[in-house]
Design a protein around this motif. Structure first.
Motif, PDB file in Angstrom:
ATOM      1  N   MET A 119       0.851  -1.181   0.000  1.00 49.53           N
ATOM      2  CA  MET A 119       0.000   0.000   0.000  1.00 49.53           C
ATOM      3  C   MET A 119       0.897   1.245   0.000  1.00 49.53           C
ATOM      4  N   THR A 120       0.701   2.124  -0.936  1.00 45.45           N
ATOM      5  CA  THR A 120       1.525   3.323  -1.047  1.00 45.45           C
ATOM      6  C   THR A 120       0.674   4.546  -0.781  1.00 45.45           C
ATOM      7  N   GLY A 121       1.335   5.679  -0.587  1.00 45.63           N
ATOM      8  CA  GLY A 121       0.615   6.918  -0.332  1.00 45.63           C
ATOM      9  C   GLY A 121       0.140   6.994   1.103  1.00 45.63           C
ATOM     10  N   ARG A 122      -0.545   8.090   1.436  1.00 42.51           N
ATOM     11  CA  ARG A 122      -1.024   8.312   2.793  1.00 42.51           C
ATOM     12  C   ARG A 122      -2.504   7.970   2.876  1.00 42.51           C
ATOM     13  N   HIS A 123      -2.846   7.138   3.846  1.00 45.80           N
ATOM     14  CA  HIS A 123      -4.199   6.593   3.935  1.00 45.80           C
ATOM     15  C   HIS A 123      -5.167   7.654   4.445  1.00 45.80           C
ATOM     16  N   PRO A 124      -6.360   7.781   3.822  1.00 50.16           N
ATOM     17  CA  PRO A 124      -7.315   8.813   4.241  1.00 50.16           C
ATOM     18  C   PRO A 124      -7.862   8.624   5.649  1.00 50.16           C
ATOM     19  N   TRP A 125      -7.770   7.407   6.216  1.00 46.86           N
ATOM     20  CA  TRP A 125      -8.258   7.178   7.575  1.00 46.86           C
ATOM     21  C   TRP A 125      -7.566   8.110   8.571  1.00 46.86           C
ATOM     22  N   PHE A 126      -6.306   8.443   8.284  1.00 48.79           N
ATOM     23  CA  PHE A 126      -5.540   9.292   9.200  1.00 48.79           C
ATOM     24  C   PHE A 126      -5.915  10.768   9.088  1.00 48.79           C
ATOM     25  N   GLY A 127      -6.678  11.126   8.067  1.00 48.44           N
ATOM     26  CA  GLY A 127      -7.063  12.515   7.883  1.00 48.44           C
ATOM     27  C   GLY A 127      -5.943  13.347   7.286  1.00 48.44           C
ATOM     28  N   THR A 128      -6.208  14.630   7.172  1.00 50.33           N
ATOM     29  CA  THR A 128      -5.234  15.547   6.561  1.00 50.33           C
ATOM     30  C   THR A 128      -4.778  16.658   7.503  1.00 50.33           C
ATOM     31  N   ASP A 129      -5.407  16.759   8.683  1.00 50.34           N
ATOM     32  CA  ASP A 129      -5.008  17.814   9.621  1.00 50.34           C
ATOM     33  C   ASP A 129      -3.659  17.481  10.240  1.00 50.34           C
ATOM     34  N   GLU A 130      -2.759  18.446  10.210  1.00 51.79           N
ATOM     35  CA  GLU A 130      -1.456  18.282  10.838  1.00 51.79           C
ATOM     36  C   GLU A 130      -1.342  19.290  11.967  1.00 51.79           C
ATOM     37  N   LEU A 131      -1.151  18.783  13.170  1.00 62.28           N
ATOM     38  CA  LEU A 131      -1.079  19.626  14.352  1.00 62.28           C
ATOM     39  C   LEU A 131       0.144  20.543  14.260  1.00 62.28           C
ATOM     40  N   PRO A 132      -0.001  21.836  14.546  1.00 65.67           N
ATOM     41  CA  PRO A 132       1.175  22.703  14.548  1.00 65.67           C
ATOM     42  C   PRO A 132       2.104  22.336  15.694  1.00 65.67           C
ATOM     43  N   PRO A 133       3.393  22.619  15.565  1.00 64.82           N
ATOM     44  CA  PRO A 133       4.331  22.290  16.648  1.00 64.82           C
ATOM     45  C   PRO A 133       4.038  23.135  17.879  1.00 64.82           C
ATOM     46  N   PRO A 134       4.467  22.671  19.055  1.00 66.09           N
ATOM     47  CA  PRO A 134       4.268  23.469  20.262  1.00 66.09           C
ATOM     48  C   PRO A 134       4.894  24.853  20.112  1.00 66.09           C
ATOM     49  N   ALA A 135       4.262  25.845  20.716  1.00 69.88           N
ATOM     50  CA  ALA A 135       4.732  27.232  20.598  1.00 69.88           C
ATOM     51  C   ALA A 135       6.055  27.425  21.334  1.00 69.88           C
ATOM     52  N   ARG A 136       6.915  28.227  20.739  1.00 71.13           N
ATOM     53  CA  ARG A 136       8.130  28.733  21.392  1.00 71.13           C
ATOM     54  C   ARG A 136       9.049  27.621  21.914  1.00 71.13           C
ATOM     55  N   ILE A 137       9.258  26.603  21.105  1.00 68.42           N
ATOM     56  CA  ILE A 137      10.182  25.550  21.514  1.00 68.42           C
ATOM     57  C   ILE A 137      10.941  25.061  20.289  1.00 68.42           C
ATOM     58  N   GLY A 138      12.238  24.976  20.411  1.00 66.44           N
ATOM     59  CA  GLY A 138      13.076  24.535  19.305  1.00 66.44           C
ATOM     60  C   GLY A 138      13.249  23.028  19.284  1.00 66.44           C
ATOM     61  N   ALA A 139      13.952  22.549  18.257  1.00 68.68           N
ATOM     62  CA  ALA A 139      14.085  21.111  18.047  1.00 68.68           C
ATOM     63  C   ALA A 139      14.824  20.429  19.191  1.00 68.68           C
ATOM     64  N   GLU A 140      15.920  21.011  19.645  1.00 77.61           N
ATOM     65  CA  GLU A 140      16.684  20.365  20.714  1.00 77.61           C
ATOM     66  C   GLU A 140      15.928  20.413  22.033  1.00 77.61           C
ATOM     67  N   GLU A 141      15.266  21.529  22.317  1.00 80.04           N
ATOM     68  CA  GLU A 141      14.481  21.612  23.552  1.00 80.04           C
ATOM     69  C   GLU A 141      13.335  20.597  23.528  1.00 80.04           C
ATOM     70  N   LEU A 142      12.707  20.427  22.361  1.00 79.42           N
ATOM     71  CA  LEU A 142      11.625  19.438  22.247  1.00 79.42           C
ATOM     72  C   LEU A 142      12.156  18.042  22.524  1.00 79.42           C
ATOM     73  N   ARG A 143      13.283  17.694  21.894  1.00 78.98           N
ATOM     74  CA  ARG A 143      13.845  16.356  22.112  1.00 78.98           C
ATOM     75  C   ARG A 143      14.214  16.163  23.575  1.00 78.98           C
ATOM     76  N   GLN A 144      14.856  17.145  24.173  1.00 80.37           N
ATOM     77  CA  GLN A 144      15.272  17.021  25.568  1.00 80.37           C
ATOM     78  C   GLN A 144      14.071  16.950  26.510  1.00 80.37           C
ATOM     79  N   THR A 145      12.990  17.630  26.155  1.00 77.12           N
ATOM     80  CA  THR A 145      11.774  17.549  26.974  1.00 77.12           C
ATOM     81  C   THR A 145      11.292  16.111  27.066  1.00 77.12           C
ATOM     82  N   PHE A 146      11.299  15.400  25.927  1.00 77.80           N
ATOM     83  CA  PHE A 146      10.846  14.014  25.941  1.00 77.80           C
ATOM     84  C   PHE A 146      11.874  13.084  26.567  1.00 77.80           C
ATOM     85  N   VAL A 147      13.140  13.332  26.345  1.00 77.37           N
ATOM     86  CA  VAL A 147      14.176  12.517  26.980  1.00 77.37           C
ATOM     87  C   VAL A 147      14.054  12.605  28.497  1.00 77.37           C
ATOM     88  N   HIS A 148      13.815  13.814  29.000  1.00 71.21           N
ATOM     89  CA  HIS A 148      13.675  13.982  30.445  1.00 71.21           C
ATOM     90  C   HIS A 148      12.376  13.344  30.950  1.00 71.21           C
TER      91      HIS A 148
END
Length: 447
Positions: A1-30
């Motif tokens: 099966m190729t492509g993106r399945h419609p069951w998942f929808g098309t809405d993509e949540l925006p990233p959390p406000a005011r947080i960079g990539a390393e801070e996001l990763r470290q937040t989850f690591v912690h």
């Protein structure tokens, strides 16, 4: 099966406000420290699906779990007859309690494994019991996403809806305590020896702390310390326990089960009880797929819709796509169409994917499975794909990609309780497990 399945929808949540990539990763690591977490890459947003998709996933999970419970209870008048119907080793089931409580609570907690096939959710198996993996991960990941989005641009209104696994388990414990007229108290029983890469007890302490914040007496016990749970009168001080282990795992570690037996006999109801591990036997999935005499037309249609063709292995004939075959011959001739699974197993052990297995290895495995009658054959389902964001903590390593997620919706006492998502960063499908296969984890929420 190729492509993106419609069951998942098309809405993509925006990233959390005011947080960079390393801070996001470290937040989850912690947040995920000492619970077993691969933090080299993390998701940049939870997997968000339309409300109708989430509702379908949870409703089908609850209904299938209930069908499996009914199937095992109908397989015999008592535990001995049910074990005989499954041809299981009785020595692996030494912790039964009275039949009434066994039957009442045997499917109180479940986490199916689900992929999104061409027509929507397809249930590959249903893991039943208190020792189902990923529960703490699901709780912490969901809580962390909620905290990250709580101070967003909508004045604290979250841009998604989610369920709390710990809250639903707490409600279950509360109900069981109330039924018995006991004070609210829970003993968590497990061992860090079952958790690769984990050395402290935070995996268990997180739930103990949650229960205490909500007015429960709660304590974590390693098996050797379980005797501390008994009062001076010999009764166990906690009316309910959460069973974070399987008998096979503890026997592998050389852990004595006698203290568990003593606690059960002294009044503690460890959830889920022993019968749960009969419900989760994949042969029961095969029974339901093939149909049982008591199943209604609506139940058979539900199974056809959501459960891939699944049959218990043996030297017998089966009907597949309207034609009759010898099961062994069918599996060898159509290797690429099937998966072979041991009836009892976890974390991907004992699973062979026909499309990616050497033909000679597959033929030997089929011969053994047919002879031993210890496995199920299931039609292979190619997982649907969806969009995902990943980061390794650098801007250059932050990317949008397509993944093939394995969904793990939790059902507690018939209610939705959160959903674990496991996937490979490469976008490949296959045997997806957090332990030993390098999968990453996230959670599913609804928009």
């Amino acid at each position: 099966m190729t492509g993106r399945h419609p069951w998942f929808g098309t809405d993509e949540l925006p990233p959390p406000a005011r947080i960079g990539a390393e801070e996001l990763r470290q937040t989850f690591v912690h947040a995920m420290r000492d619970v077993g977490f691969n933090g080299a890459q993390v998701a940049t947003r939870p997997l968000t699906v339309p409300p109708a998709s989430a509702a379908e996933l949870y409703a089908a999970s609850a209904r299938l779990t209930a069908l499996l419970r009914r199937a095992i209870l109908a397989a015999g008048r008592n535990r001995e007859e049910r074990m005989a119907a499954l041809a299981v080793d009785e020595t692996l089931h030494p912790l039964f309690i009275d039949d009434r409580r066994e039957e009442r609570h045997c499917a109180c907690m479940a986490r199916p494994d689900v992929v999104i096939g061409a027509d929507g959710p397809q249930f590959l198996e249903v893991n039943v019991g208190g020792a189902v993996g990923g529960a703490v991960h699901t709780h912490v990941l969901t809580r962390t996403w909620r905290l990250l989005h709580a101070d967003g641009p909508d004045g604290g209104r979250l841009p998604f809806r989610s369920h709390s696994l710990f809250a639903e388990r707490r409600r279950l414990f509360e109900s069981v305590c109330a039924e018995s007229g006991a004070e609210r108290g829970v003993a968590l029983l497990g061992t860090v020896r079952d958790l690769p890469g984990v050395h402290g007890t935070r995996y268990f302490d997180l739930e103990v702390e949650h229960l205490r914040r909500h007015g429960f007496a709660a304590e974590f016990f390693e098996p050797e310390d379980l005797y501390h749970g008994h009062g001076a009168d010999g009764r166990f001080r906690y009316p309910v326990g959460l069973r974070h282990f399987t008998v096979a795992e503890w026997r592998h570690h050389g852990i004595d089960l006698a203290p568990v037996r003593r606690a059960l006999d002294a009044g503690c109801l460890f959830l889920a009880p022993q019968t749960a591990y009969l419900v989760s036997n994949k042969k029961v999935l095969g029974w339901v797929s093939e149909g049982r005499p008591w199943m209604t037309g609506a139940e058979r249609e539900f199974v056809r819709r959501y459960l891939p063709w699944t049959r218990v292995t043996g030297d017998r004939e089966v009907v597949w796509h309207g034609r009759t075959y010898g099961l062994g011959e069918l599996l060898v001739r159509r290797r690429e169409s099937f998966v072979l699974k041991k009836a009892v197993g976890m974390c991907g052990d004992g699973v062979l994917l026909g499309p990616s297995t050497d033909p000679a290895v597959w033929a030997d495995a089929v011969e053994s499975a047919v002879r031993e009658e210890d496995s199920v054959a299931q039609e292979y389902v190619e997982p649907g794909r969806c969009a995902a964001g990943l980061t390794d903590g650098t801007e250059a390593g932050t990317r949008q990609t397509t993944i093939a997620p394995l969904l793990g919706p939790y059902i507690v006492a018939g209610r939705p309780a959160g959903c674990l998502v496991r996937f490979f960063a490469s976008g490949e499908s296959g045997i997806v497990s957090m332990y030993g296969h390098g999968a990453l984890v996230n959670v599913l929420v609804s928009s």
